[in-house]
Design a protein around this motif. Structure first.
Motif, PDB file in Angstrom:
ATOM      1  N   VAL A   1      41.148  26.208  35.144  1.00  0.00           N
ATOM      2  CA  VAL A   1      41.949  25.942  36.337  1.00  0.00           C
ATOM      3  C   VAL A   1      43.399  25.879  35.867  1.00  0.00           C
ATOM      4  CG1 VAL A   1      42.403  24.304  38.202  1.00  0.00           C
ATOM      5  CG2 VAL A   1      40.065  24.612  37.360  1.00  0.00           C
ATOM      6  N   HIS A   2      44.284  26.523  36.605  1.00  0.00           N
ATOM      7  CA  HIS A   2      45.695  26.563  36.232  1.00  0.00           C
ATOM      8  C   HIS A   2      46.568  25.929  37.302  1.00  0.00           C
ATOM      9  CE1 HIS A   2      44.043  29.809  33.735  1.00  0.00           C
ATOM     10  NE2 HIS A   2      45.013  29.495  32.902  1.00  0.00           N
ATOM     11  N   ALA A   3      47.695  25.408  36.874  1.00  0.00           N
ATOM     12  CA  ALA A   3      48.751  24.969  37.779  1.00  0.00           C
ATOM     13  C   ALA A   3      49.937  25.890  37.541  1.00  0.00           C
ATOM     14  CB  ALA A   3      49.149  23.528  37.477  1.00  0.00           C
ATOM     15  N   SER A   4      50.785  26.037  38.544  1.00  0.00           N
ATOM     16  CA  SER A   4      51.983  26.854  38.358  1.00  0.00           C
ATOM     17  C   SER A   4      53.145  26.244  39.120  1.00  0.00           C
ATOM     18  CB  SER A   4      51.736  28.294  38.810  1.00  0.00           C
ATOM     19  OG  SER A   4      51.603  28.358  40.214  1.00  0.00           O
ATOM     20  N   HIS A   5      54.328  26.665  38.740  1.00  0.00           N
ATOM     21  CA  HIS A   5      55.543  26.174  39.381  1.00  0.00           C
ATOM     22  C   HIS A   5      56.622  27.251  39.225  1.00  0.00           C
ATOM     23  CE1 HIS A   5      57.324  22.526  41.095  1.00  0.00           C
ATOM     24  NE2 HIS A   5      58.457  23.081  40.710  1.00  0.00           N
TER      25      HIS A   5
END
Length: 122
Positions: free
Chosen positions: A84-88
């Protein structure tokens, strides 16, 4: 719904109606994230090449940058069998650094420094 006679018509229409994605140099964006992480007491280093930059933060925490977004792993989805990835967006390195710092603190609890490294740092 639009009807296009050729693929060229569709590509021309897409260029004319979809705004261009604004990007910055990935290494510059990664350096701005590294600087922002320092304000949170997080030491990291930047590596670049092949049009990407990486900010190495901790064991299991590497932030990737392509000039438009930062992204990093936040966990594992066992049901789907993938990370699972987060991005900004790179336009907000301070906010991205705050989010990365939360993940960093989680990982520090589960992956402390090895005894050898801890001893060499004291």
């Amino acid at each position: 719904m639009n009807s296009f006679e050729t693929g060229a018509d569709l590509r021309r229409h897409t260029r004319e109606t979809v705004p261009a994605l604004i990007t910055v140099d990935p290494c510059h964006a990664a350096e701005s994230l590294r600087t922002a992480l320092e304000t949170h007491g997080v030491t990291s280093d930047v590596h670049d090449g092949y049009g990407l930059a990486l900010v190495s933060v901790w064991v299991g925490l590497v932030v990737w940058c392509d000039g438009a977004r930062f992204w990093w792993r936040t966990g594992w989805d066992a049901r789907r069998g993938r990370f699972v990835h987060a991005s900004h967006p790179v336009t907000e390195p301070d906010r991205a650094a705050r989010r990365v710092t939360f993940r960093y603190r989680e990982l520090r609890e589960t992956h402390p420094l090895s005894e050898l490294i801890a001893e060499s740092m004291s």
